[in-house]
Design a protein around this motif. Structure first.
Motif, PDB file in Angstrom:
ATOM      1  N   GLY A  80      -8.210   0.034   2.410  1.00  0.00           N
ATOM      2  CA  GLY A  80      -7.434   1.474   2.303  1.00  0.00           C
ATOM      3  C   GLY A  80      -7.539   2.227   1.007  1.00  0.00           C
ATOM      4  N   LYS A  81      -7.779   1.442   0.060  1.00  0.00           N
ATOM      5  CA  LYS A  81      -7.902   2.083  -1.365  1.00  0.00           C
ATOM      6  C   LYS A  81      -9.272   2.667  -1.492  1.00  0.00           C
ATOM      7  CE  LYS A  81      -6.258  -0.561  -4.674  1.00  0.00           C
ATOM      8  NZ  LYS A  81      -6.026  -1.232  -6.016  1.00  0.00           N
ATOM      9  N   GLU A  82     -10.181   1.744  -1.249  1.00  0.00           N
ATOM     10  CA  GLU A  82     -11.573   2.020  -0.942  1.00  0.00           C
ATOM     11  C   GLU A  82     -11.642   3.425  -0.089  1.00  0.00           C
ATOM     12  OE1 GLU A  82     -15.759   1.365  -1.920  1.00  0.00           O
ATOM     13  OE2 GLU A  82     -13.822   0.690  -2.722  1.00  0.00           O
ATOM     14  N   THR A  83     -11.116   3.536   0.916  1.00  0.00           N
ATOM     15  CA  THR A  83     -11.565   4.650   1.756  1.00  0.00           C
ATOM     16  C   THR A  83     -10.670   6.006   1.418  1.00  0.00           C
ATOM     17  OG1 THR A  83      -9.572   4.019   3.347  1.00  0.00           O
ATOM     18  CG2 THR A  83     -11.812   3.146   3.715  1.00  0.00           C
ATOM     19  N   GLY A  84      -9.714   5.731   0.830  1.00  0.00           N
ATOM     20  CA  GLY A  84      -8.792   6.841   0.337  1.00  0.00           C
ATOM     21  C   GLY A  84      -7.625   6.987   1.215  1.00  0.00           C
ATOM     22  N   GLU A  85      -7.302   5.895   1.966  1.00  0.00           N
ATOM     23  CA  GLU A  85      -6.215   5.986   2.977  1.00  0.00           C
ATOM     24  C   GLU A  85      -4.884   5.736   2.234  1.00  0.00           C
ATOM     25  OE1 GLU A  85      -6.005   7.200   6.158  1.00  0.00           O
ATOM     26  OE2 GLU A  85      -8.052   7.787   6.233  1.00  0.00           O
ATOM     27  N   ILE A  86      -4.936   4.873   1.172  1.00  0.00           N
ATOM     28  CA  ILE A  86      -3.943   4.597   0.433  1.00  0.00           C
ATOM     29  C   ILE A  86      -4.131   4.767  -0.961  1.00  0.00           C
ATOM     30  CG2 ILE A  86      -2.947   2.435  -0.623  1.00  0.00           C
ATOM     31  CD1 ILE A  86      -3.469   0.917   1.869  1.00  0.00           C
ATOM     32  N   ASP A  87      -3.273   5.530  -1.565  1.00  0.00           N
ATOM     33  CA  ASP A  87      -3.186   6.256  -3.079  1.00  0.00           C
ATOM     34  C   ASP A  87      -2.388   5.049  -3.917  1.00  0.00           C
ATOM     35  OD1 ASP A  87      -3.494   7.413  -5.351  1.00  0.00           O
ATOM     36  OD2 ASP A  87      -2.450   9.139  -4.458  1.00  0.00           O
ATOM     37  N   SER A  88      -2.884   4.230  -4.644  1.00  0.00           N
ATOM     38  CA  SER A  88      -2.041   3.449  -5.508  1.00  0.00           C
ATOM     39  C   SER A  88      -2.781   2.800  -6.459  1.00  0.00           C
ATOM     40  CB  SER A  88      -1.628   2.048  -4.459  1.00  0.00           C
ATOM     41  OG  SER A  88      -0.976   1.234  -5.208  1.00  0.00           O
ATOM     42  N   ASP A  89      -2.358   2.603  -7.539  1.00  0.00           N
ATOM     43  CA  ASP A  89      -3.021   2.211  -9.025  1.00  0.00           C
ATOM     44  C   ASP A  89      -2.574   0.565  -8.933  1.00  0.00           C
ATOM     45  OD1 ASP A  89      -3.854   4.674  -9.592  1.00  0.00           O
ATOM     46  OD2 ASP A  89      -2.031   5.081 -10.651  1.00  0.00           O
ATOM     47  N   ALA A  90      -1.822   0.106  -7.929  1.00  0.00           N
ATOM     48  CA  ALA A  90      -1.469  -1.293  -8.094  1.00  0.00           C
ATOM     49  C   ALA A  90      -2.709  -2.177  -7.571  1.00  0.00           C
ATOM     50  CB  ALA A  90      -0.635  -1.608  -7.149  1.00  0.00           C
ATOM     51  N   PRO A  91      -2.974  -3.344  -8.600  1.00  0.00           N
ATOM     52  CA  PRO A  91      -4.135  -4.026  -8.237  1.00  0.00           C
ATOM     53  C   PRO A  91      -3.925  -4.921  -6.762  1.00  0.00           C
ATOM     54  CG  PRO A  91      -2.976  -5.274 -10.016  1.00  0.00           C
ATOM     55  CD  PRO A  91      -2.317  -3.890  -9.814  1.00  0.00           C
ATOM     56  N   THR A  92      -2.814  -5.055  -6.507  1.00  0.00           N
ATOM     57  CA  THR A  92      -2.618  -5.807  -5.044  1.00  0.00           C
ATOM     58  C   THR A  92      -1.401  -5.286  -4.516  1.00  0.00           C
ATOM     59  OG1 THR A  92      -0.885  -7.396  -6.147  1.00  0.00           O
ATOM     60  CG2 THR A  92      -3.407  -8.158  -6.459  1.00  0.00           C
ATOM     61  N   LEU A  93      -1.432  -5.647  -3.142  1.00  0.00           N
ATOM     62  CA  LEU A  93      -0.535  -5.234  -2.215  1.00  0.00           C
ATOM     63  C   LEU A  93       0.942  -5.674  -2.634  1.00  0.00           C
ATOM     64  CD1 LEU A  93       0.722  -3.650   0.310  1.00  0.00           C
ATOM     65  CD2 LEU A  93       0.014  -5.866   1.539  1.00  0.00           C
ATOM     66  N   ALA A  94       0.785  -7.012  -2.991  1.00  0.00           N
ATOM     67  CA  ALA A  94       2.308  -7.502  -3.650  1.00  0.00           C
ATOM     68  C   ALA A  94       2.820  -6.967  -4.681  1.00  0.00           C
ATOM     69  CB  ALA A  94       1.882  -8.968  -4.012  1.00  0.00           C
ATOM     70  N   GLU A  95       2.146  -6.296  -5.533  1.00  0.00           N
ATOM     71  CA  GLU A  95       2.383  -5.650  -6.748  1.00  0.00           C
ATOM     72  C   GLU A  95       2.648  -3.876  -6.451  1.00  0.00           C
ATOM     73  OE1 GLU A  95       0.444  -6.917 -10.567  1.00  0.00           O
ATOM     74  OE2 GLU A  95      -1.241  -7.605  -8.806  1.00  0.00           O
ATOM     75  N   ALA A  96       2.325  -3.530  -5.370  1.00  0.00           N
ATOM     76  CA  ALA A  96       2.586  -2.139  -4.905  1.00  0.00           C
ATOM     77  C   ALA A  96       3.851  -1.599  -4.856  1.00  0.00           C
ATOM     78  CB  ALA A  96       1.670  -1.916  -3.631  1.00  0.00           C
TER      79      ALA A  96
END
Length: 221
Positions: free
Chosen positions: A109-125
């Motif tokens: 999701g981060k690669e495609t731009g669908e998800i905008d987050s600076d967190a390295p993992t979902l667990a940390e998001a």
């Protein structure tokens, strides 16, 4: 009547926003997907690592189409149901111990731009996205009645935009695993007439299924 797209909803929304969006778009829950994961146990997968992705492939897939129906002068409500022809299913496959599917989809999701987050993992998001749900429901096929205002032979169709890519996950100790991930991001629906010229691959497939190979009006309801 020109072909129109009636809905296009992103799946990369945070869950709070997604619930309202799905209600507005479909009015009902969709078919529950059965997620596809590799049979390899995640035991041994490292908790921290780096994803590298191949170029992302994007493809619009037809998920449903109705049989065409003829409307007389003045138009009227379309009554034929949209029948499912394809069910999108999130998929994560790997050749060895890999992070959970949700973590892989978070990175995609981060690669495609669908998800905008600076967190390295979902667990940390500290948040949850529909995009990261490996059991995300396929969009419901709308039962709302569209009402063209002109005479003609019309049909309804629905689709999704699928994204997929190969990944490599590298642990800090050098261990690597490769795999492939796929999910969907957009719920699309439209109505158009037989004989109208489709302008997208999705619309062309819908026209072939609804109206025949030549796009001519089909007979019968």
């Amino acid at each position: 009547m020109d072909g129109t797209v009636r809905r296009a909803c992103a799946a990369g929304l945070a869950i709070g926003a997604l619930l309202a969006a799905l209600t507005a778009c479909t009015g009902e829950p969709g078919a529950r997907a059965t997620p596809r994961e590799s049979g390899t146990s995640r035991a041994g997968a490292c908790a921290e690592g780096t994803f590298t992705w191949s170029p992302v492939t994007t493809r619009d897939r037809l998920t449903g189409v109705s049989r065409p129906e003829r409307l007389a002068e003045g138009g009227g409500a379309l009554r034929n149901h949209v029948r499912r022809v394809y069910t999108p299913v999130p998929s994560v496959r790997a050749d060895g111990p890999a992070p959970p599917a949700a973590e892989v989809l978070f990175s995609l999701g981060k690669e495609t731009g669908e998800i905008d987050s600076d967190a390295p993992t979902l667990a940390e998001a500290g948040d949850t996205w529909a995009f990261t749900d490996p059991g995300q429901r396929a969009p419901a096929l709308g039962e709302d009645r569209v009402t063209p205002r002109e005479a003609g032979t019309y049909y309804q169709y629905a689709g999704v935009r699928e994204v997929s890519a190969d990944f490599r996950h590298t642990c800090q100790d050098g261990r690597t695993v490769v795999g492939r991930a796929r999910t969907w991001t957009v719920d699309i629906a439209g109505v158009t007439g037989c004989g109208e010229r489709p302008d997208t691959a999705l619309a062309r497939e819908a026209a072939r299924r609804a109206c025949g190979p030549a796009g001519a009006p089909a007979t019968g309801p």
